[in-house]
Design a protein around this motif. Sequence first.
Motif: not given
Length: 971
Positions: A12-30, A34-38
């Motif tokens: 759930e924490q990583a999913l927060l980074g999918l929001n375009p307005n999320a800060d850089a830390r969350y975006r990197h985690r997302a 994504f890479e992990q799931l792929k």
Amino acid sequence: MACQSVCVIMDEQALLGLNPNADARYRHRAMAYFEQLKESQDGWEVCAEALAKGIYNDDHVKFFCFQVLEHQIRFRHAGLSAVQQQLIRETLMKWLQIQLMNAEPEKPFIRNKAAQVFALTFVMEYLTLWPKFFFDILTLVGLNPRGVDVYLRTLMAIDGEVVDRDILHLPDEIRRNALIKDQMRERCIPTLVESWFQILQTYQQSHPEITCQCLEVVGAFVSWIDLNLIANDRFVNLLLSQMSVMELREEACDCLFEIINKGMDPADKIKLVESLCQVLQSAGFFNVEQEEDVDFLAKFSRLVNGMGQSLVLSWSKLSKNGNVKEAAEALQALESKVPLLLRLLIHEDDDISANIVGFCYEYLHVLKQLPQLTDQQKANLEAILLAVMKKLTYDDEYNFENEGEDEAMFVEYRKQLKMLLDRLAQVSPELLLEAVRRVFNNTMQSWQTASFMEVEVAVRLLYMLGEALPASHGAHFSGDTAKTSVLQDMMRTLVSCGVSSFQHSSVSLEFFETVSRYDKFFLVEPQHIPIVLMAFLDQRGLRHSSPKVRSRVAYLFSRFIKTLHKHMNAFIEDVLTRIQDLLELNPPENGFPALLTSDDQLFMFEAAGVLIVHGESPMERKTAMMTSLLQPLMDAFNVLLNKLSLERDEEKQNAIGDCLSHAVGFASRTSKAFSNKQTVKLSGCSEVYRGCLQTFLPALSVPLQKGSLRSAVRSFLHRMIICMEEEVLPFIPSASQHMLKDCEAKDLQEFIPLISQITAKFKSQVSPFLQQVFMPLVLSIFEVLGRPAEENDQAAALEKQMLRRSYFTFIQTVAGSGMNEVMANQGAENIERVVFTIIQGAVDFPDPIAQKSCFIILSKLVELWGGKDGMVGFPDFIYKHIVPACFLAPLKPSFDLSDAQTVLTLSECAITLKTIHLKRGLEFIQFLQQEYLPSLQVAPEISQELCQVLQQPDVKVLKNYIKAFFQRAKL
């Protein structure tokens, strides 16, 4: 088990980074998630579960899940187990089921991504695992609008994956796609077509957006399915009924266009087009004048264009096959569309008109091929011609001073109309000439009261005749009054009727463009030159209020002078006096806007040079005129150069530097007037150009504005080497001295062509100078090449590569110019140093252009110094260094024998070996067989084979053998 637990719930924490307005830390985690799931074997299953159960409402999370799924299907499908593949199918169908029940439809971007995943799954599984793909989807969605929307989007995505010709596919994919289409034709296309019919019928009132989607699908698929499934009464009548529905008619038009475009038998195509036209005409669509919706008319025009081009193609095929009766019917069908073509061509909206140009062009091509034209065909020709003339006309809104996108589109449209005019000229040059003459003469008789659009297009048509008409139809000027051409009459009218005074920039420009295009007219009737010269020189031309007109006229004036200089003798001094202020250097900070830019002034100086040099004045007069042209530049140059050395403000330094460069450029441009017949010496201009050299050369050692000034002076020197011949030689040593001071790689790289030019042109005359400058130049190059540079500085690396190439080219010029003494007199140590750099260039730098130069040099040196009476010690050098270079270079991994430039290098390498054999004979063969080739572990039989080929006279055989030899060696 650990992995299984990871897959139960999403991060759930990583999913927060999918929001375009999320800060850089969350975006990197997302992104990391994504890479992990792929990459995970079964991590994607958590995304499948989220979609199948509709767990998340957030759009970005849903899109993310589809992306993960897409990656698995596209890149890892073959590695999935049967259970996992089944899971993907079930996930998609469950997600689709949720869509049918949801209160709100998904956002379009999610539906598009879902359709893409459906299409990918279809491509991977239709032939093997999921043959009932369409049956399952249609059974599930029925006529539910949400489901139908996803179904139609999926079909368009399948078109993109399987059919779209704009997408490049690998050979395996092409074979797979062909199999898919074959299976679809066999299994399900009739079912799909039936579903489209039901959708079109059901939704045309309630859901126009779904109907439009469906029309797009029909248009996309019709190119490769059985046309009878679509081109039948019930389907075509349905499409035609939708042509009358405001929200649907543009898509219906596009769909009909795709149906018409389908490849088919000519007779069937004619039948289809004719039946379609009949229905469209009956429904009133041909009355284009009454239609106010220009967007629809643009689509309709494209449809008519498609129908017309289809008829032309059918006629061509039938004519070629000798089907006389059917070809005549095709021509009749074609002719019956011409009234509609004309109504669309003449339409005031240019998009509508432009869309029919293709049909019009091809219809004219048909007329060109007919042995004789009927009266009706001649009338059609004339109507097309009048339409083109009318459509060439500018409208009131055209912005001449600030041309934007609309203006650019009209210029492009005019180019299409010009193509029609050229084609008209091929069909009936007499008709075109007569029509233009009529329009032109009528307009010129009353130009004072006509609009600028009428006057401009009349002159424009005269201009366009030059390219459209073949010379045999009067597009030339005979000089024989009995045969005076229509074109000659029009030119006489143009220059004498006073239209050059028309107060609009478009007319002014067209006037000067036309007199320049037909400058040969003035060779036949030179009495008109004074009146045109005045137009060039006054407020109609070079002093026009529009900078755009002045700029273009400066260029056209130069062209006019160059063509007609033999007829200018009486006007030279007057013209030079009148343009004197346009030849002044515009110093910075004078506060007055200049009439011409410095680029425009170049043309003025060139024209002035031509007038002086080619005039019939005595030599003393030419000297005086050229001096008065160039002396002000020299005076201004001296003043500005002093000013530059005192100036501290960087912006002002730049302005002065530019001005100095312009002064040199202007002087340089005047020299374009000289030729082999009219040399500087014969024209009495040597002294003034020597003065220019003395004035400009000191600028080479000024540290400020070094780049631009050096470049300008260097260009001037290049021109003087061509024009002044040996008179330039005294200036070369000091110029070289200046240029070799404080050198950068770029300076040297630009200086070397100058020295090479002097070497190639003057040869033995410059031998003493070359001997003197050779090592200082070489040492400067070595010094610059040896400077350390940042490891990742690509610009510096490229500059060094270019300098290295220039250096090798220079050595090649010296070696090849027959001046053996230049290098021979440099002392043994220096020679050795230089020749080692050539060996290094041949072997160590992976640059085939430089390597090729190096082998050419080595060949030449072997030829010069490698014989019995050659340079002492050089034969030893051949065996120790040159022969190894010929083998080591091609054996390098970077020496790519599939590269064309490298193959040329290898050819020069072969020639070097051949030259060594010619100079050293059997001694060389023995060296190869007994010493060198065994040291490379070359088998004795291969060694013998190579030596035999080397001894053959045909060097081409050697080149081919050497290539095969090294290809084999590299395996």
